[in-house]
Motif scaffolding. Sequence first.
Motif, mmCIF file in Angstrom:
data_model
loop_
_atom_site.group_PDB
_atom_site.id
_atom_site.type_symbol
_atom_site.label_atom_id
_atom_site.label_comp_id
_atom_site.label_asym_id
_atom_site.label_seq_id
_atom_site.Cartn_x
_atom_site.Cartn_y
_atom_site.Cartn_z
ATOM 1 N N GLU A 56 33.785 37.675 48.530
ATOM 2 C CA GLU A 56 34.433 38.527 49.516
ATOM 3 C C GLU A 56 35.208 39.628 48.823
ATOM 4 N N VAL A 57 35.476 40.709 49.547
ATOM 5 C CA VAL A 57 36.600 41.586 49.270
ATOM 6 C C VAL A 57 37.714 41.054 50.158
ATOM 7 N N HIS A 58 38.832 40.684 49.572
ATOM 8 C CA HIS A 58 39.795 39.831 50.248
ATOM 9 C C HIS A 58 40.283 40.365 51.581
ATOM 10 N N ASP A 59 40.423 41.686 51.723
ATOM 11 C CA ASP A 59 41.003 42.223 52.941
ATOM 12 C C ASP A 59 39.966 42.775 53.906
ATOM 13 N N ASN A 60 38.720 42.363 53.766
ATOM 14 C CA ASN A 60 37.672 42.841 54.667
ATOM 15 C C ASN A 60 37.369 41.769 55.718
ATOM 16 N N GLU A 197 41.219 36.325 29.741
ATOM 17 C CA GLU A 197 41.518 34.895 29.641
ATOM 18 C C GLU A 197 42.064 34.350 30.956
ATOM 19 N N ALA A 198 42.902 35.117 31.637
ATOM 20 C CA ALA A 198 43.410 34.681 32.937
ATOM 21 C C ALA A 198 42.274 34.545 33.943
ATOM 22 N N GLN A 199 41.308 35.460 33.892
ATOM 23 C CA GLN A 199 40.152 35.372 34.788
ATOM 24 C C GLN A 199 39.293 34.161 34.447
ATOM 25 N N ARG A 200 39.120 33.886 33.180
ATOM 26 C CA ARG A 200 38.356 32.694 32.774
ATOM 27 C C ARG A 200 39.031 31.422 33.286
ATOM 28 N N LEU A 201 40.356 31.398 33.241
ATOM 29 C CA LEU A 201 41.089 30.245 33.749
ATOM 30 C C LEU A 201 40.835 30.059 35.236
ATOM 31 N N ARG A 202 40.873 31.131 36.001
ATOM 32 C CA ARG A 202 40.634 31.039 37.440
ATOM 33 C C ARG A 202 39.209 30.572 37.731
ATOM 34 N N ASP A 203 38.237 31.111 36.989
ATOM 35 C CA ASP A 203 36.852 30.676 37.169
ATOM 36 C C ASP A 203 36.716 29.168 36.910
ATOM 37 N N ASN A 227 34.618 38.283 45.037
ATOM 38 C CA ASN A 227 33.325 38.570 44.422
ATOM 39 C C ASN A 227 33.317 38.361 42.915
ATOM 40 N N GLY A 228 34.427 38.690 42.255
ATOM 41 C CA GLY A 228 34.453 38.576 40.802
ATOM 42 C C GLY A 228 34.245 37.160 40.316
ATOM 43 N N HIS A 229 34.702 36.178 41.094
ATOM 44 C CA HIS A 229 34.506 34.784 40.720
ATOM 45 C C HIS A 229 33.140 34.261 41.148
ATOM 46 N N ALA A 230 32.520 34.922 42.123
ATOM 47 C CA ALA A 230 31.257 34.435 42.674
ATOM 48 C C ALA A 230 30.037 34.886 41.880
ATOM 49 N N ARG A 231 30.193 35.821 40.966
ATOM 50 C CA ARG A 231 29.039 36.375 40.271
ATOM 51 C C ARG A 231 28.390 35.329 39.375
ATOM 52 N N ARG A 232 27.057 35.367 39.308
ATOM 53 C CA ARG A 232 26.299 34.319 38.623
ATOM 54 C C ARG A 232 26.342 34.430 37.111
ATOM 55 N N ASP A 233 26.540 35.625 36.578
ATOM 56 C CA ASP A 233 26.379 35.787 35.142
ATOM 57 C C ASP A 233 27.534 35.196 34.352
ATOM 58 N N TRP A 234 28.790 35.370 34.834
ATOM 59 C CA TRP A 234 29.894 34.798 34.076
ATOM 60 C C TRP A 234 30.994 34.208 34.953
ATOM 61 N N GLY A 235 30.775 34.135 36.258
ATOM 62 C CA GLY A 235 31.765 33.562 37.153
ATOM 63 C C GLY A 235 31.593 32.057 37.323
ATOM 64 N N SER A 251 25.004 31.716 45.381
ATOM 65 C CA SER A 251 26.112 32.661 45.337
ATOM 66 C C SER A 251 25.812 33.882 46.203
ATOM 67 N N LEU A 252 26.770 34.204 47.090
ATOM 68 C CA LEU A 252 26.670 35.384 47.945
ATOM 69 C C LEU A 252 27.730 36.396 47.542
ATOM 70 N N GLY A 253 27.325 37.629 47.306
ATOM 71 C CA GLY A 253 28.260 38.726 47.103
ATOM 72 C C GLY A 253 28.355 39.554 48.371
#
Length: 284
Positions: A56-60, A197-203, A227-235, A251-253
Amino acid sequence: MARRRWRWPSSRCAEVRRGLMLACALSALAFPAAGQSDLSAIVAAASGADVVILGEVHDNPGHHARQADVLDGIGPSAIVFEMVSAEEAQRITPDIAAEAQALADLLDWANSGWPDFSYYAPLFAYGAEVPVYGALIGREAAQGAFAQGAAAVFAGDAARFGLTEALPDAEQAAREAEQMAAHCDALPPDILPGFVEAQRLRDAALAAAALAALDAHGGPVAVITGNGHARRDWGVPALIARAAPEVSVFSLGQFEAEPEGDVPFDLWALSGPVDRPDPCAAFR
């Protein structure tokens, strides 16, 4: 002119910006994906997966409406939310989940920094029927990952999710570029690795919560996240593939304008753009 000292952002504007920028900041590692998909195609593709990750885009609000429609179609066994912590999720009883205002009050949503609770209320309402899991990483943990690396603060088996290993150079560079774009090109370059690194922690937290829910309840487990966490390549999908390769993931973007080239999701969909203030204003 003196260089302005960087301050850790207190709002979710970077999260919103990341979702908006993803369509034009795709990595060379992206997987091919089909064009825009309608609801029936999304539900059909998601129905065979153990874990269904709905970006998602959080505010959409259109993105959240589509997430609710997909949940209706797949009948999840449990739902993981990026927006609440594990401790908060444990307090969400079926009775509270059925009462939107009571749940918003329980979560202190008005002071959380997330968009209007009305966007998320139909999704949390599923908690009246199935368990809710939380994977929110708090400010202290995110700052710990920023300073010490994700592996140092992850509350689980860091090696299982690859957190003890350095990223390949190309992926590290692509992630740093995405973080710069997501933060309005306002970050000093030397702190970009900390944001990665913070993003990797969230993933990893999202992946661990999804697998815990799958072990406890079977599939399909739905994950509500950006969406950033949902991506297949590194999320999250990539971390689940590493930690539990036998688990199938869809995974849906979701975007506000048609992305160019290949996108790193199984399927993607569009909703109209939101009239929002400049998300970069907070960085000026």
